[in-house]
Enzyme design. Structure first.
Site, PDB file in Angstrom:
ATOM      1  N   ARG A 124     -55.281  29.747  94.340  1.00 22.22           N
ATOM      2  CA  ARG A 124     -55.773  29.811  92.944  1.00 22.22           C
ATOM      3  C   ARG A 124     -54.906  30.684  92.038  1.00 22.22           C
ATOM      4  NH1 ARG A 124     -60.710  29.849  95.628  1.00 22.22           N
ATOM      5  NH2 ARG A 124     -61.753  27.832  95.433  1.00 22.22           N
ATOM      6  N   LYS A 146     -45.254  26.492  80.671  1.00 24.44           N
ATOM      7  CA  LYS A 146     -45.582  25.121  81.096  1.00 24.44           C
ATOM      8  C   LYS A 146     -44.975  24.880  82.477  1.00 24.44           C
ATOM      9  CE  LYS A 146     -45.946  22.425  76.822  1.00 24.44           C
ATOM     10  NZ  LYS A 146     -45.341  21.297  76.103  1.00 24.44           N
ATOM     11  N   GLU A 188     -30.840  21.344  73.610  1.00 27.35           N
ATOM     12  CA  GLU A 188     -32.117  22.032  73.315  1.00 27.35           C
ATOM     13  C   GLU A 188     -31.875  23.224  72.391  1.00 27.35           C
ATOM     14  OE1 GLU A 188     -34.813  20.648  74.054  1.00 27.35           O
ATOM     15  OE2 GLU A 188     -34.516  19.463  75.864  1.00 27.35           O
ATOM     16  N   LYS A 230     -37.630  30.142  70.731  1.00 28.52           N
ATOM     17  CA  LYS A 230     -38.661  29.609  71.648  1.00 28.52           C
ATOM     18  C   LYS A 230     -39.794  30.624  71.805  1.00 28.52           C
ATOM     19  CE  LYS A 230     -40.330  26.960  75.096  1.00 28.52           C
ATOM     20  NZ  LYS A 230     -40.173  25.912  76.029  1.00 28.52           N
ATOM     21  N   GLU A 240     -50.064  24.702  72.693  1.00 30.52           N
ATOM     22  CA  GLU A 240     -49.658  23.527  71.923  1.00 30.52           C
ATOM     23  C   GLU A 240     -50.811  22.888  71.163  1.00 30.52           C
ATOM     24  OE1 GLU A 240     -46.567  21.275  73.868  1.00 30.52           O
ATOM     25  OE2 GLU A 240     -46.839  19.602  72.512  1.00 30.52           O
ATOM     26  N   ARG A 244     -46.413  24.591  68.298  1.00 26.75           N
ATOM     27  CA  ARG A 244     -45.542  24.376  69.458  1.00 26.75           C
ATOM     28  C   ARG A 244     -45.026  22.935  69.523  1.00 26.75           C
ATOM     29  NH1 ARG A 244     -46.212  26.823  75.603  1.00 26.75           N
ATOM     30  NH2 ARG A 244     -44.392  25.785  76.429  1.00 26.75           N
ATOM     31  N   ASN A 248     -40.856  19.547  70.044  1.00 29.82           N
ATOM     32  CA  ASN A 248     -40.588  18.165  70.466  1.00 29.82           C
ATOM     33  C   ASN A 248     -39.620  17.437  69.543  1.00 29.82           C
ATOM     34  OD1 ASN A 248     -42.282  18.080  72.777  1.00 29.82           O
ATOM     35  ND2 ASN A 248     -44.052  18.041  71.422  1.00 29.82           N
ATOM     36  N   HIS A 251     -37.501  14.541  70.649  1.00 33.06           N
ATOM     37  CA  HIS A 251     -37.933  14.126  71.988  1.00 33.06           C
ATOM     38  C   HIS A 251     -38.681  12.795  72.013  1.00 33.06           C
ATOM     39  CE1 HIS A 251     -36.463  18.000  73.178  1.00 33.06           C
ATOM     40  NE2 HIS A 251     -36.787  17.781  74.441  1.00 33.06           N
ATOM     41  N   HIS A 255     -37.179  10.435  74.593  1.00 36.17           N
ATOM     42  CA  HIS A 255     -37.961   9.968  75.752  1.00 36.17           C
ATOM     43  C   HIS A 255     -38.005   8.456  75.819  1.00 36.17           C
ATOM     44  CE1 HIS A 255     -40.317  13.933  76.489  1.00 36.17           C
ATOM     45  NE2 HIS A 255     -39.234  13.845  77.236  1.00 36.17           N
ATOM     46  N   HIS A 268     -30.941  13.854  79.964  1.00 36.30           N
ATOM     47  CA  HIS A 268     -31.970  14.325  79.038  1.00 36.30           C
ATOM     48  C   HIS A 268     -31.317  14.878  77.772  1.00 36.30           C
ATOM     49  CE1 HIS A 268     -35.746  15.880  77.604  1.00 36.30           C
ATOM     50  NE2 HIS A 268     -35.229  17.085  77.499  1.00 36.30           N
TER      51      HIS A 268
HETATM   52  N1  LIG Z   1     -41.511  23.744  81.460  1.00 33.19           N
HETATM   53  C1  LIG Z   1     -40.920  23.459  80.314  1.00 33.19           C
HETATM   54  O1  LIG Z   1     -41.318  23.942  79.248  1.00 33.19           O
HETATM   55  C2  LIG Z   1     -39.727  22.564  80.321  1.00 33.19           C
HETATM   56  C3  LIG Z   1     -38.936  22.428  79.172  1.00 33.19           C
HETATM   57  C4  LIG Z   1     -37.799  21.630  79.233  1.00 33.19           C
HETATM   58  C5  LIG Z   1     -37.469  20.971  80.425  1.00 33.19           C
HETATM   59  N2  LIG Z   1     -38.280  21.128  81.515  1.00 33.19           N
HETATM   60  C6  LIG Z   1     -37.933  20.477  82.786  1.00 33.19           C
HETATM   61  O2  LIG Z   1     -36.690  21.012  83.220  1.00 33.19           O
HETATM   62  C7  LIG Z   1     -36.105  20.062  84.113  1.00 33.19           C
HETATM   63  C8  LIG Z   1     -34.621  20.005  83.855  1.00 33.19           C
HETATM   64  O3  LIG Z   1     -34.076  21.281  84.106  1.00 33.19           O
HETATM   65  P1  LIG Z   1     -32.490  21.538  84.200  1.00 33.19           P
HETATM   66  O4  LIG Z   1     -31.829  20.855  83.069  1.00 33.19           O
HETATM   67  O5  LIG Z   1     -32.322  22.993  84.370  1.00 33.19           O
HETATM   68  O6  LIG Z   1     -32.053  20.723  85.491  1.00 33.19           O
HETATM   69  P2  LIG Z   1     -32.136  21.041  87.061  1.00 33.19           P
HETATM   70  O7  LIG Z   1     -33.159  22.046  87.351  1.00 33.19           O
HETATM   71  O8  LIG Z   1     -32.243  19.728  87.722  1.00 33.19           O
HETATM   72  O9  LIG Z   1     -30.719  21.663  87.355  1.00 33.19           O
HETATM   73  C9  LIG Z   1     -29.589  20.884  87.164  1.00 33.19           C
HETATM   74  C10 LIG Z   1     -28.582  21.028  88.286  1.00 33.19           C
HETATM   75  O10 LIG Z   1     -27.896  22.243  88.137  1.00 33.19           O
HETATM   76  C11 LIG Z   1     -27.731  22.872  89.395  1.00 33.19           C
HETATM   77  N3  LIG Z   1     -27.661  24.305  89.100  1.00 33.19           N
HETATM   78  C12 LIG Z   1     -28.671  25.104  88.706  1.00 33.19           C
HETATM   79  N4  LIG Z   1     -28.213  26.308  88.399  1.00 33.19           N
HETATM   80  C13 LIG Z   1     -26.877  26.294  88.637  1.00 33.19           C
HETATM   81  C14 LIG Z   1     -25.839  27.239  88.481  1.00 33.19           C
HETATM   82  N5  LIG Z   1     -26.093  28.454  87.965  1.00 33.19           N
HETATM   83  N6  LIG Z   1     -24.587  26.896  88.831  1.00 33.19           N
HETATM   84  C15 LIG Z   1     -24.320  25.632  89.283  1.00 33.19           C
HETATM   85  N7  LIG Z   1     -25.235  24.683  89.427  1.00 33.19           N
HETATM   86  C16 LIG Z   1     -26.520  25.018  89.092  1.00 33.19           C
HETATM   87  C17 LIG Z   1     -28.901  22.426  90.210  1.00 33.19           C
HETATM   88  O11 LIG Z   1     -28.588  22.417  91.559  1.00 33.19           O
HETATM   89  C18 LIG Z   1     -29.163  21.030  89.680  1.00 33.19           C
HETATM   90  O12 LIG Z   1     -28.464  20.095  90.428  1.00 33.19           O
HETATM   91  C19 LIG Z   1     -36.831  18.744  83.920  1.00 33.19           C
HETATM   92  O13 LIG Z   1     -37.655  18.515  85.029  1.00 33.19           O
HETATM   93  C20 LIG Z   1     -37.691  18.998  82.686  1.00 33.19           C
HETATM   94  O14 LIG Z   1     -38.896  18.274  82.707  1.00 33.19           O
HETATM   95  C21 LIG Z   1     -39.377  21.897  81.483  1.00 33.19           C
END
Ligand SMILES: NC(=O)c1ccc[n+]([C@@H]2O[C@H](COP(=O)([O-])OP(=O)(O)OC[C@H]3O[C@@H](n4cnc5c(N)ncnc54)[C@H](O)[C@@H]3O)[C@@H](O)[C@H]2O)c1
Length: 366
Positions: A124, A146, A188, A230, A240, A244, A248, A251, A255, A268
């Site tokens: 929990r 999130k 972003e 942010k 949101e 917030r 988007n 997006h 999307h 993305h």
């Molecule tokens: N929670 C939120 O508010 C929020 C907001 C935006 C996006 N997201 C989510 O974030 C995700 C995308 O995240 P991302 O773009 O970070 O991609 P990711 O987490 O897939 O990372 C991308 C790649 O980079 C590599 N990597 C990570 N750090 C590294 C480093 N320092 N050096 C070398 N390689 C490295 C990883 O192995 C991976 O292959 C999606 O699932 C999306 O839905 C969430």
């Protein structure tokens, strides 16, 4: 005095406030945990093998007083799944995790979302520290609480608002990030500038070359200013209910494009980039933005190698996909539109022909 007290930080002033430390060395996280958690015995570090290979040793240096277990998750969006969540739970129980365990999410947004959702549900809810290692995670996903996993029905269908106890951002982890991943974060971050910080937009324009050359002090400023945007927005509207939604921007278009292309052939960041341009054209058509401003946005995205158009797509099909956007209300499309550079509005007044026109501006060969 704990070294964390000397670090730069920005406070998220949500229901449960937490600090975002900036320029915080991985080696010093342990010292911070000592100062914050009196009865902490066990730490689970959830990460992926690529990130662990690069950074686990540095993080572990500060955690010698704790029992530490690593749980590894392969890279990729498909890992944000219920199956992986279940496997993490089994592995966590096997290594004796309990309500006094703390989770460190070491990685990009995939790890942050998955480990965060795990932390929110395990027993929990157990404490979570976000240690973002991609640009996108540092400027965006680690902040705001999130957390989620995907479901065959869609992205982030199962999730929660679960604020971390702290975000620990070490800029040096970005040194190893491939440029393709940098682009996702830049899209972003440029979005943040359009939403609420015209000065940051100008900074991108004037410092573009230094950013491309990965100048450390310029990156530090870029991340810090983007984090500020942010933090300001999620502090005002944690769940949101209003403001917030501005995050988007671009997006809804992006999307639709990602969905249409089955998440293949467009990243993305590329989807967001094209989405920002489409939103800018729509804003221009509604008198919210000048043509010169639209061109300025396109020029900036172009400089960083981000796309401003796409070929081989059917605008009508893309418009239809936007009808399924979960932000729509009672059949009305809710779109975020820029108002000049540095301000944004939530619009419920966009007609289908207007949106179709915006798609036509970014789809080549129409
Ligand atoms: N929670 C939120 O508010 C929020 C907001 C935006 C996006 N997201 C989510 O974030 C995700 C995308 O995240 P991302 O773009 O970070 O991609 P990711 O987490 O897939 O990372 C991308 C790649 O980079 C590599 N990597 C990570 N750090 C590294 C480093 N320092 N050096 C070398 N390689 C490295 C990883 O192995 C991976 O292959 C999606 O699932 C999306 O839905 C969430």
């Amino acid at each position: 005095m704990s070294s964390a007290k000397k670090l730069q930080k920005i406070e998220v002033t949500a229901a449960k406030p937490y600090p975002v430390f900036l320029g915080a060395p991985l080696e010093e996280l342990g010292e911070y945990l000592h100062s914050q958690f009196k009865d902490l015995g066990h730490i689970l570090i959830i990460t992926n093998p690529v990130v662990a290979e690069l950074y686990a040793e540095r993080l572990q240096k500060g955690l010698l007083d704790y029992r530490v277990n690593f749980l590894f998750v392969p890279a990729g969006e498909t890992e944000k799944s219920l199956e992986r969540l279940s496997q993490l739970t089994t592995a966590a129980l096997r290594c004796g995790s309990d309500r006094h365990t703390l989770v460190i999410a070491l990685g990009g947004g995939v790890i942050g979302d998955l480990a965060g959702f795990f932390a929110s549900a395990f027993m929990r809810g157990i404490p979570l520290i976000q240690v973002p290692t991609t640009l996108l995670a540092q400027v965006d996903s680690s902040i705001g609480g999130k957390v989620a996993v995907n479901h065959p029905a869609g992205k982030n269908i199962l999730g929660a608002f679960y604020p971390p106890r702290a975000v620990w951002t070490d800029f040096t982890t970005l040194d190893s990030l491939p440029w393709g991943e940098v682009e996702n974060g830049l899209a972003e971050s440029i979005k943040h500038s359009l939403i609420a910080d015209s000065g940051l937009f100008e900074f991108f324009e004037t410092q573009a070359e230094s950013i491309k050359q990965r100048d450390a002090s310029i990156w530090r400023e870029m991340v810090t200013r983007s984090v500020s945007v942010k933090v300001r927005i999620v502090s005002q509207d944690e769940r949101e209910q209003g403001e917030r939604a501005l995050l988007n921007l671009g997006h809804s278009f992006g999307h639709a494009l990602e969905t249409k292309m089955n998440y293949r052939g467009v990243t993305h960041g590329q989807g967001v980039s094209i989405g920002l341009v489409a939103a800018a054209h729509l804003a221009n058509a509604k008198g919210l933005m000048t043509e010169a401003e639209v061109d300025g946005i396109k020029r900036l995205l172009n400089i960083f190698g981000l796309p401003i158009s796409i070929s081989g797509q059917d605008p009508q099909g893309l418009l239809q996909l936007m009808k399924a956007d979960k932000k729509n209300q009672g059949g009305r499309k809710i779109l975020i539109l820029p108002q000049g550079i540095g301000q944004t509005i939530i619009s419920k007044e966009c007609t289908d022909p207007e949106i179709l026109d915006a798609w036509n501006q970014v789809v080549e060969g129409n």
